[in-house]
Design a protein around this motif. Structure first.
Motif, PDB file in Angstrom:
ATOM      1  N   LEU A  23       0.858  -1.181   0.000  1.00  0.00           N
ATOM      2  CA  LEU A  23       0.000   0.000   0.000  1.00  0.00           C
ATOM      3  C   LEU A  23       0.891   1.226   0.000  1.00  0.00           C
ATOM      4  CD1 LEU A  23      -3.055   0.916   0.326  1.00  0.00           C
ATOM      5  CD2 LEU A  23      -2.537   1.162   2.765  1.00  0.00           C
ATOM      6  N   SER A  25       1.165   5.577   0.183  1.00  0.00           N
ATOM      7  CA  SER A  25       0.473   6.797   0.600  1.00  0.00           C
ATOM      8  C   SER A  25       0.071   7.591  -0.633  1.00  0.00           C
ATOM      9  CB  SER A  25       1.378   7.638   1.500  1.00  0.00           C
ATOM     10  OG  SER A  25       2.571   7.990   0.816  1.00  0.00           O
ATOM     11  N   PRO A  26      -0.888   8.511  -0.514  1.00  0.00           N
ATOM     12  CA  PRO A  26      -1.317   9.280  -1.684  1.00  0.00           C
ATOM     13  C   PRO A  26      -0.181  10.001  -2.401  1.00  0.00           C
ATOM     14  CG  PRO A  26      -2.891   9.537   0.098  1.00  0.00           C
ATOM     15  CD  PRO A  26      -1.739   8.767   0.670  1.00  0.00           C
ATOM     16  N   THR A  79      -8.836  -2.853  -1.011  1.00  0.00           N
ATOM     17  CA  THR A  79      -8.265  -1.511  -0.855  1.00  0.00           C
ATOM     18  C   THR A  79      -9.310  -0.470  -1.207  1.00  0.00           C
ATOM     19  OG1 THR A  79      -7.423  -1.491  -3.128  1.00  0.00           O
ATOM     20  CG2 THR A  79      -5.925  -2.283  -1.393  1.00  0.00           C
ATOM     21  N   LYS A  80      -9.119   0.706  -0.676  1.00  0.00           N
ATOM     22  CA  LYS A  80      -9.948   1.840  -1.067  1.00  0.00           C
ATOM     23  C   LYS A  80      -9.196   3.131  -0.760  1.00  0.00           C
ATOM     24  CE  LYS A  80     -12.758   2.181   3.178  1.00  0.00           C
ATOM     25  NZ  LYS A  80     -14.153   2.171   3.700  1.00  0.00           N
ATOM     26  N   THR A  81      -9.678   4.220  -1.305  1.00  0.00           N
ATOM     27  CA  THR A  81      -9.062   5.526  -1.094  1.00  0.00           C
ATOM     28  C   THR A  81     -10.095   6.483  -0.513  1.00  0.00           C
ATOM     29  OG1 THR A  81      -9.596   6.327  -3.317  1.00  0.00           O
ATOM     30  CG2 THR A  81      -7.504   5.159  -3.035  1.00  0.00           C
ATOM     31  N   ASP A  83     -10.572  10.899   0.265  1.00  0.00           N
ATOM     32  CA  ASP A  83     -10.055  12.265   0.195  1.00  0.00           C
ATOM     33  C   ASP A  83     -11.220  13.215   0.464  1.00  0.00           C
ATOM     34  OD1 ASP A  83      -8.656  14.576  -0.164  1.00  0.00           O
ATOM     35  OD2 ASP A  83      -8.070  14.189  -2.244  1.00  0.00           O
ATOM     36  N   GLN A  99      -6.928  12.530   3.711  1.00  0.00           N
ATOM     37  CA  GLN A  99      -6.560  11.876   2.457  1.00  0.00           C
ATOM     38  C   GLN A  99      -5.714  10.652   2.789  1.00  0.00           C
ATOM     39  OE1 GLN A  99      -3.826  13.987  -0.091  1.00  0.00           O
ATOM     40  NE2 GLN A  99      -4.542  12.958  -1.947  1.00  0.00           N
ATOM     41  N   HIS A 100      -6.206   9.477   2.449  1.00  0.00           N
ATOM     42  CA  HIS A 100      -5.464   8.263   2.759  1.00  0.00           C
ATOM     43  C   HIS A 100      -5.834   7.136   1.813  1.00  0.00           C
ATOM     44  CE1 HIS A 100      -9.235   7.550   5.141  1.00  0.00           C
ATOM     45  NE2 HIS A 100      -9.064   6.311   4.691  1.00  0.00           N
ATOM     46  N   ASN A 101      -4.961   6.150   1.760  1.00  0.00           N
ATOM     47  CA  ASN A 101      -5.237   4.888   1.078  1.00  0.00           C
ATOM     48  C   ASN A 101      -5.339   3.796   2.131  1.00  0.00           C
ATOM     49  OD1 ASN A 101      -5.128   6.110  -1.455  1.00  0.00           O
ATOM     50  ND2 ASN A 101      -2.915   5.795  -1.627  1.00  0.00           N
ATOM     51  N   GLU A 102      -6.238   2.839   1.903  1.00  0.00           N
ATOM     52  CA  GLU A 102      -6.542   1.832   2.923  1.00  0.00           C
ATOM     53  C   GLU A 102      -6.388   0.427   2.369  1.00  0.00           C
ATOM     54  OE1 GLU A 102      -9.967   2.288   5.736  1.00  0.00           O
ATOM     55  OE2 GLU A 102     -10.696   0.485   4.708  1.00  0.00           O
ATOM     56  N   ARG A 121      -4.298   2.215   7.273  1.00  0.00           N
ATOM     57  CA  ARG A 121      -4.539   3.469   6.553  1.00  0.00           C
ATOM     58  C   ARG A 121      -3.228   4.226   6.450  1.00  0.00           C
ATOM     59  NH1 ARG A 121     -10.395   5.610   8.957  1.00  0.00           N
ATOM     60  NH2 ARG A 121     -11.625   3.911   8.017  1.00  0.00           N
TER      61      ARG A 121
END
Length: 699
Positions: A23, A25-26, A79-81, A83, A99-102, A121
């Motif tokens: 994973l 980070s943005p 996964t999901k994002t 913002d 703002q994060h990626n999971e 996250r």
């Protein structure tokens, strides 16, 4: 054929489990990797190509039915994002971007079929991860014996640490290498009202770290609900930290029901110390505001009947010297007053007058209620009444007088950690507050917890502190808790929980002092989880002036001004006595002016333990305030005003240390000057040893 398909499925699951799930980070600076090592869940974390956390284990050991840290396969991943931007009720900025990626990893234990989910996250400022315990047919309730979570640093970081303890957060911070903690920890422990040291080598969170190659790392937790607080075990030879949950006195770490989750474990990382202070990761990991209409919640600037109890001048919390008190039976009107009781009607009116004259919102009054005479026994359950005032404290008269002056009185509920008694009185106490015009309360938990099987930082007390905040919200009451578990961002969900102490505050200046670097450390440690009621603003730092104490303040007067900006809180006290503010009226002007709620904040300079310079824009106003502080070393602050709107001129009032002074020599000497500034101005300002600079900027 069926066995063939099962064999293929098992082979596929084995491949999936062994392959690392990644994973980013943005902004791409962080990379999290998760995998199973022979059924053991592990993770790693990188930042800008540097390893922050080497391969580290995850999971729990349970009392029954045993291990929850091995023999896993990966059932599924997703996964999901996200913002979005959310509005704060109050804070260091009006808006916060989430703002994060999971990555969600769903695990199944091969032998038992039990399920455990891991949710990661990854933000641009670091990582948060938590354990989720799904509802499942073969596991409903369980008891935690140990949390396995590791933070394998593999480097001998410089650390800013407190010794592990289940009952107090009020030690002085020690700065050392991880490898040196073992040799220093015994000296770091001090006698406190309640001490319960960890049996092994451990430190508290938030833990601030700095590597030799310039990485700043902060480890803590977010959204601590129905779970014990976490310390960190220290392997000082291999530089591995691991979770150490606060137990009850039976040795159990937590009582959990499936359908719930752990707090988030947080790792904030940057190669710029300023970004550690600017991090919003912990707030973003908490749930949104749970109060439908929080418009009644307002930041508060206050004075109080408080510091006089610490100066040695003779004021007391107690109405009488008779300690043979039984709440509900003793008639205080038959007792002889000691003549030194601070919380009397006449004196409180004087403080209300001072607050009204100088634009303060409220007056804190400690020692107003029955029970203070016998508050140190720690074996007595019913210590105080929270609805009965001493004979010389006229509740109705003071309610009327304060209302006429446009000032609130802040209620004080010291419990001496008699928790069951406080909970039984809680609704009556809050109704009493509402009936008499109080809208905020300072709670206290001095001494060992009753029931005696519990610690301040255990699951039972974590639930209690939140219960108080939630119950207070029903009555539209704001809470300031002292001696409670360290905060973890729950002020986002319950913004009526304005502030906490949960660290070594100003009162310790009267007990022998805080080190000059103390307030240069706290924003990187204690304040990472939420605002602190530090109670700054002491102008008369030589307590021998009052006749008894020989303690001296560890700062200059100007540094006390700067703390209103560098020690963020929506609850700020002008803690000194009125006569000292009258004596230094021109410096007091900064405390009267400075805001307690902000549109934005700008971290201008920062190095943990050494110096901090911060600028903040007052909410809804064309006003900015700047605070700069340093440790025992003098320095030159370089203050860039590029946060100001372009093309405009402003008047800056600069409160500065005088020449050739320090916290030890002429600390009350200062200068005040006005200069014109624009967004292109760069001010170089000298700070005395343990000194500061405070600046107000207005059009």
């Amino acid at each position: 054929m069926r066995s063939f398909y099962l064999s293929c499925l098992c082979a596929l699951l084995s491949i999936l489990s062994a392959r690392a799930q990644e994973l980013k980070s943005p902004d791409g600076n962080f990379i999290l990797a998760f995998k199973l090592n022979n059924g053991v869940p592990v993770y790693t974390l990188q930042y800008k190509g540097k390893t922050v956390v080497n391969e580290s284990k995850l999971g729990f050991e349970l009392k029954d039915p045993g291990s929850f840290s091995k023999d896993f396969t990966i059932k599924a991943t997703s996964t999901k994002t996200a913002d979005e931007t959310w509005q704060t009720v109050w804070g260091q900025q009006k808006e916060i971007r989430d703002q994060h990626n999971e990555l969600l990893v769903q695990l199944t234990q091969s032998a038992t079929g039990r399920a455990l989910d891991l949710r990661f996250r990854l933000f641009n400022d670091g990582l948060g991860f938590r354990y989720e315990f799904p509802i499942q047919p073969n596991l409903r309730h369980f008891t935690i014996v140990n949390e396995v979570t590791e933070f394998n640093l593999a480097k001998d970081y410089k650390a800013f640490w407190l010794p592990g303890d289940y009952d107090t957060n009020e030690f002085e911070t020690v700065t050392s290498r991880i490898s040196e903690i073992h040799s220093l920890i015994d000296k770091a422990r001090e006698p406190m009202a309640a001490n319960s040291p960890t049996p092994n080598l451990a430190v508290q969170t938030p833990l601030m770290l700095k590597s030799d190659d310039g990485l700043y790392v902060n480890i803590h937790e977010a959204a601590l609900v129905n779970f014990p607080a976490m310390c960190l075990n220290v392997d000082d030879q291999h530089y591995v930290l691991s979770a150490h949950l606060t137990p009850d006195k039976s040795g159990n770490r937590g009582y959990i029901q499936t359908g719930s989750n752990s707090p988030w474990r947080t790792i904030v990382v940057s190669d710029d110390a300023r970004q550690i202070l600017a991090s919003t990761l912990i707030l973003n990991l908490n749930e949104p505001c749970a109060i439908a209409d929080p418009s009644w919640i307002k930041p508060v600037k206050y004075v109080g009947v408080w510091w006089e109890y610490f100066t040695g001048g003779g004021s007391t919390w107690q109405y009488t010297d008779n300690q043979d008190i039984t709440i509900g039976k003793t008639d205080y009107k038959t007792l002889t007053p000691n003549g030194h009781h601070g919380a009397n009607t006449t004196h409180v009116k004087e403080m209300i007058d001072f607050a009204a004259k100088n634009g303060f919102d409220a007056v804190l009054v400690e020692g107003w209620n029955e029970g203070w005479e016998d508050n140190t026994a720690n074996v007595k359950e019913h210590v105080y009444s929270f609805t009965k005032a001493y004979p010389d404290f006229d509740v109705a008269e003071l309610h009327k007088y304060a209302a006429q002056k446009g000032v609130k009185i802040i209620m004080h509920h010291e419990t001496t950690s008699s928790v069951t008694s406080y909970e039984r009185q809680l609704d009556d106490a809050f109704r009493f507050m509402v009936d008499n015009g109080y809208n905020s309360v300072k709670t206290g938990y001095v001494g060992p917890i009753q029931p005696h099987s519990e610690y301040h930082d255990g699951q039972y007390m974590v639930n209690h502190y939140l219960h108080v905040a939630q119950t207070a919200a029903k009555y539209k009451i704001m809470v300031d808790s002292h001696e409670a578990v360290r905060p973890t961002g729950l002020c986002r969900t319950w913004p009526n929980w304005l502030a906490q102490e949960s660290a070594r505050g100003t009162e310790f200046e009267s007990f022998g002092g805080n080190r000059p670097d103390h307030t240069c450390v706290l924003p990187f440690t204690r304040l990472m989880g939420g605002p602190m009621d530090y109670t700054p603003g002491i102008f008369e730092g030589n307590l021998s002036e009052y006749g008894k104490s020989k303690a001296k303040l560890s700062t200059t007067l100007v540094k006390q001004l700067a703390l209103y900006v560098t020690m963020y809180s929506p609850l700020q006290m002008a803690a000194d006595l009125p006569q000292n503010y009258n004596k230094f009226a021109d410096a007091f002007q900064f405390i009267k002016d400075v805001a307690v709620d902000w549109d934005n904040s700008y971290i201008l300079e920062a190095e943990p333990g050494d110096y901090i310079t911060i600028a903040r824009k007052a909410k809804g106003k064309e006003e900015w305030y700047i605070g700069g502080i340093t440790d025992e070393n003098a320095r030159e602050a370089v203050i860039k005003f590029d946060f100001l709107p372009a093309g405009k001129k402003y008047t800056a009032t600069v409160y500065a240390d005088d020449k050739d002074i320090s916290w030890q020599v002429n600390p009350q000497k200062y200068t005040i000057r006005k200069i014109t500034v624009t967004n292109k101005t760069v001010l170089k300002q000298k700070l005395a040893p343990s000194g500061g600079v405070a600046i107000s900027v207005k059009s």
